[in-house]
Design a protein around this motif. Structure first.
Motif, PDB file in Angstrom:
ATOM      1  N   ASP A 141       0.826  -1.207   0.000  1.00  0.00           N
ATOM      2  CA  ASP A 141       0.000   0.000   0.000  1.00  0.00           C
ATOM      3  C   ASP A 141       0.860   1.258   0.000  1.00  0.00           C
ATOM      4  OD1 ASP A 141      -2.312  -1.469  -0.029  1.00  0.00           O
ATOM      5  OD2 ASP A 141      -2.746  -1.225   2.105  1.00  0.00           O
ATOM      6  N   THR A 142       1.887   1.269   0.847  1.00  0.00           N
ATOM      7  CA  THR A 142       2.744   2.453   0.942  1.00  0.00           C
ATOM      8  C   THR A 142       3.565   2.623  -0.326  1.00  0.00           C
ATOM      9  OG1 THR A 142       2.887   2.207   3.346  1.00  0.00           O
ATOM     10  CG2 THR A 142       4.537   3.595   2.299  1.00  0.00           C
ATOM     11  N   ARG A 143       4.127   1.531  -0.842  1.00  0.00           N
ATOM     12  CA  ARG A 143       4.942   1.636  -2.054  1.00  0.00           C
ATOM     13  C   ARG A 143       4.111   2.142  -3.227  1.00  0.00           C
ATOM     14  NH1 ARG A 143       6.651  -3.495  -0.217  1.00  0.00           N
ATOM     15  NH2 ARG A 143       5.494  -4.530  -1.908  1.00  0.00           N
ATOM     16  N   VAL A 144       2.921   1.575  -3.423  1.00  0.00           N
ATOM     17  CA  VAL A 144       2.071   1.979  -4.535  1.00  0.00           C
ATOM     18  C   VAL A 144       1.634   3.433  -4.366  1.00  0.00           C
ATOM     19  CG1 VAL A 144      -0.162   1.593  -5.656  1.00  0.00           C
ATOM     20  CG2 VAL A 144       1.296  -0.357  -5.078  1.00  0.00           C
ATOM     21  N   ALA A 145       1.257   3.811  -3.160  1.00  0.00           N
ATOM     22  CA  ALA A 145       0.848   5.194  -2.909  1.00  0.00           C
ATOM     23  C   ALA A 145       1.985   6.162  -3.222  1.00  0.00           C
ATOM     24  CB  ALA A 145       0.392   5.358  -1.456  1.00  0.00           C
ATOM     25  N   ARG A 146       3.220   5.787  -2.861  1.00  0.00           N
ATOM     26  CA  ARG A 146       4.355   6.669  -3.120  1.00  0.00           C
ATOM     27  C   ARG A 146       4.620   6.812  -4.617  1.00  0.00           C
ATOM     28  NH1 ARG A 146       8.878   5.893   1.739  1.00  0.00           N
ATOM     29  NH2 ARG A 146       7.531   6.796   3.369  1.00  0.00           N
ATOM     30  N   ALA A 147       4.490   5.725  -5.353  1.00  0.00           N
ATOM     31  CA  ALA A 147       4.692   5.815  -6.806  1.00  0.00           C
ATOM     32  C   ALA A 147       3.653   6.743  -7.436  1.00  0.00           C
ATOM     33  CB  ALA A 147       4.619   4.432  -7.437  1.00  0.00           C
ATOM     34  N   VAL A 194      -6.819   5.596 -11.777  1.00  0.00           N
ATOM     35  CA  VAL A 194      -5.852   4.549 -11.424  1.00  0.00           C
ATOM     36  C   VAL A 194      -5.764   4.416  -9.907  1.00  0.00           C
ATOM     37  CG1 VAL A 194      -3.414   3.890 -11.481  1.00  0.00           C
ATOM     38  CG2 VAL A 194      -4.512   4.783 -13.542  1.00  0.00           C
ATOM     39  N   ALA A 195      -5.708   5.537  -9.204  1.00  0.00           N
ATOM     40  CA  ALA A 195      -5.605   5.511  -7.738  1.00  0.00           C
ATOM     41  C   ALA A 195      -6.823   4.836  -7.117  1.00  0.00           C
ATOM     42  CB  ALA A 195      -5.440   6.932  -7.201  1.00  0.00           C
ATOM     43  N   ALA A 196      -8.003   5.137  -7.654  1.00  0.00           N
ATOM     44  CA  ALA A 196      -9.223   4.513  -7.127  1.00  0.00           C
ATOM     45  C   ALA A 196      -9.180   2.998  -7.335  1.00  0.00           C
ATOM     46  CB  ALA A 196     -10.447   5.115  -7.802  1.00  0.00           C
ATOM     47  N   ASP A 197      -8.715   2.562  -8.519  1.00  0.00           N
ATOM     48  CA  ASP A 197      -8.603   1.121  -8.786  1.00  0.00           C
ATOM     49  C   ASP A 197      -7.624   0.462  -7.826  1.00  0.00           C
ATOM     50  OD1 ASP A 197     -10.367   1.438 -10.858  1.00  0.00           O
ATOM     51  OD2 ASP A 197      -8.867   1.247 -12.458  1.00  0.00           O
ATOM     52  N   ALA A 198      -6.545   1.173  -7.493  1.00  0.00           N
ATOM     53  CA  ALA A 198      -5.530   0.620  -6.599  1.00  0.00           C
ATOM     54  C   ALA A 198      -5.895   0.781  -5.126  1.00  0.00           C
ATOM     55  CB  ALA A 198      -4.185   1.307  -6.855  1.00  0.00           C
ATOM     56  N   LYS A 199      -7.068   1.409  -4.879  1.00  0.00           N
ATOM     57  CA  LYS A 199      -7.548   1.639  -3.509  1.00  0.00           C
ATOM     58  C   LYS A 199      -6.595   2.532  -2.709  1.00  0.00           C
ATOM     59  CE  LYS A 199     -10.462  -2.481  -3.171  1.00  0.00           C
ATOM     60  NZ  LYS A 199     -10.497  -2.679  -4.623  1.00  0.00           N
ATOM     61  N   PRO A 201      -6.287   6.383  -1.489  1.00  0.00           N
ATOM     62  CA  PRO A 201      -7.076   7.614  -1.396  1.00  0.00           C
ATOM     63  C   PRO A 201      -6.463   8.740  -2.224  1.00  0.00           C
ATOM     64  CG  PRO A 201      -6.743   6.642   0.780  1.00  0.00           C
ATOM     65  CD  PRO A 201      -5.868   5.881  -0.161  1.00  0.00           C
ATOM     66  N   TRP A 202      -7.305   9.466  -2.949  1.00  0.00           N
ATOM     67  CA  TRP A 202      -6.828  10.559  -3.785  1.00  0.00           C
ATOM     68  C   TRP A 202      -6.160  11.639  -2.936  1.00  0.00           C
ATOM     69  CZ3 TRP A 202      -5.012  11.204  -8.211  1.00  0.00           C
ATOM     70  CH2 TRP A 202      -4.977  12.438  -8.860  1.00  0.00           C
ATOM     71  N   SER A 203      -6.633  11.816  -1.712  1.00  0.00           N
ATOM     72  CA  SER A 203      -6.015  12.807  -0.821  1.00  0.00           C
ATOM     73  C   SER A 203      -4.565  12.443  -0.510  1.00  0.00           C
ATOM     74  CB  SER A 203      -6.818  12.931   0.477  1.00  0.00           C
ATOM     75  OG  SER A 203      -6.894  11.681   1.149  1.00  0.00           O
ATOM     76  N   THR A 204      -4.268  11.156  -0.471  1.00  0.00           N
ATOM     77  CA  THR A 204      -2.891  10.704  -0.254  1.00  0.00           C
ATOM     78  C   THR A 204      -2.031  10.987  -1.483  1.00  0.00           C
ATOM     79  OG1 THR A 204      -3.589   8.958   1.277  1.00  0.00           O
ATOM     80  CG2 THR A 204      -1.436   8.687   0.232  1.00  0.00           C
ATOM     81  N   VAL A 205      -2.574  10.688  -2.649  1.00  0.00           N
ATOM     82  CA  VAL A 205      -1.839  10.905  -3.905  1.00  0.00           C
ATOM     83  C   VAL A 205      -1.504  12.383  -4.091  1.00  0.00           C
ATOM     84  CG1 VAL A 205      -1.944  10.687  -6.421  1.00  0.00           C
ATOM     85  CG2 VAL A 205      -2.911   8.891  -4.962  1.00  0.00           C
TER      86      VAL A 205
END
Length: 302
Positions: A141-147, A194-199, A201-205
């Motif tokens: 989750d953290t790695r994907v969010a950071r990318a 893409v962010a929604a599909d990966a679950k 949060p847009w606020s994190t992105v």
């Protein structure tokens, strides 16, 4: 002032230490050249690995789900491995440039240029810590969010650039500038999908990023350095790259050339091999850890 003109009144190391540091720099460059300079292509990852799992969470959007403006050009560099590999490749491209700049064609002499080295070293630290920042976290989750955060940050920079062009579109007579702004906005919309599909949060992105924060957080994955010390090396390299007087004087060798009308010393600032060696050594420590993390994350689980 008792120092004769032409003598150093500040050196990062004594003459023997400075000469030794030149040899150490040459050794670092030779070791890098031997072990890493010839790598090419995207680094592999095995099925069932952490990186493959991260990759599958952010697949390319098909045409039916993309914005009208992005039909012909889908989003790139969305995945953890794409972003991390890009940062690692950038590091080695920079090292090729540094190597060519510092050692002459005969490879029998080291040439130091102070600010030029630190422009490169700052970029090396940024590239290596970006890879660490992406690869270091244990959870997907953290790695994907950071990318995705990194991609969003890049798109925001592109949007600012497009808007600046768009501001002058009327004067320049170019609809292409306004089209570029619409295209980047559409890319950001696609990224939200893409962010929604990966679950994620847009606020994190949307959280902003800075090179200093990435240096600090990425450096935390190298225990012998840690975040604060990595940040210090990035910060001092950055200030030297910009030619800021305070750190130029603090981290350079200074040779007396005379005194001013107030009888204060006037010095010629010269490269310190000791300072350059210490910073370059840190950059190579960081990229070595990034390679190790890549190998760990790319290995399949039995």
């Amino acid at each position: 002032m008792t120092v004769p003109k032409g003598d150093y009144f500040q050196r990062q190391g004594d003459p023997d230490a400075e000469e030794k540091a030149q040899g150490q720099i040459a050794g670092l460059l030779e070791n890098w050249r031997t072990t890493m300079a010839n790598r090419s292509g995207v680094m592999s990852r095995e099925d069932g690995s952490d990186l493959r799992g991260d990759e599958l969470r952010t697949p390319e959007l098909n045409n039916s789900r993309r914005s009208a403006e992005t039909q012909g050009q889908p989003l790139e560099f969305l995945t953890v491995p794409d972003q991390a590999d890009h940062a690692i490749v950038a590091f080695h491209n920079l090292m090729n440039g540094l190597d060519a700049m510092m050692i002459n064609d005969a490879r029998d002499e080291l040439l130091l240029h102070l600010t030029a080295e630190f422009v490169m070293i700052r970029a090396l630290i940024e590239a290596a810590t970006t890879a660490l920042w992406l690869l270091g976290p244990q959870d997907s989750d953290t790695r994907v969010a950071r990318a995705l955060r990194l991609r969003h940050d890049e798109l925001i920079h592109s949007l600012h650039l497009a808007k600046n062009y768009s501001t002058f579109a009327g004067t320049l007579g170019g609809e292409e500038y306004r089209a570029q702004e619409r295209f980047v906005k559409a890319q950001i919309t696609d990224l939200e999908t893409v962010a929604a599909d990966a679950k994620v949060p847009w606020s994190t992105v949307q959280k902003s990023l800075t090179p200093s924060a990435i240096a600090n957080e990425g450096g935390a994955f190298v225990p012998e350095l840690g975040g604060p010390l990595t940040y210090w090396y990035w910060s001092t390299a950055s200030s030297l790259a910009h030619g800021e007087p305070s750190n130029l004087r603090g981290l350079s060798d200074m040779k007396l050339i005379g005194v001013d009308h107030r009888n204060r010393p006037v010095a010629h600032v010269e490269p310190s091999a000791v300072s350059i060696y210490r910073h370059l050594k840190v950059a190579l420590q960081l990229i070595s850890k990034a390679h190790q993390l890549w190998n760990d994350r790319a290995r399949g689980h039995n």
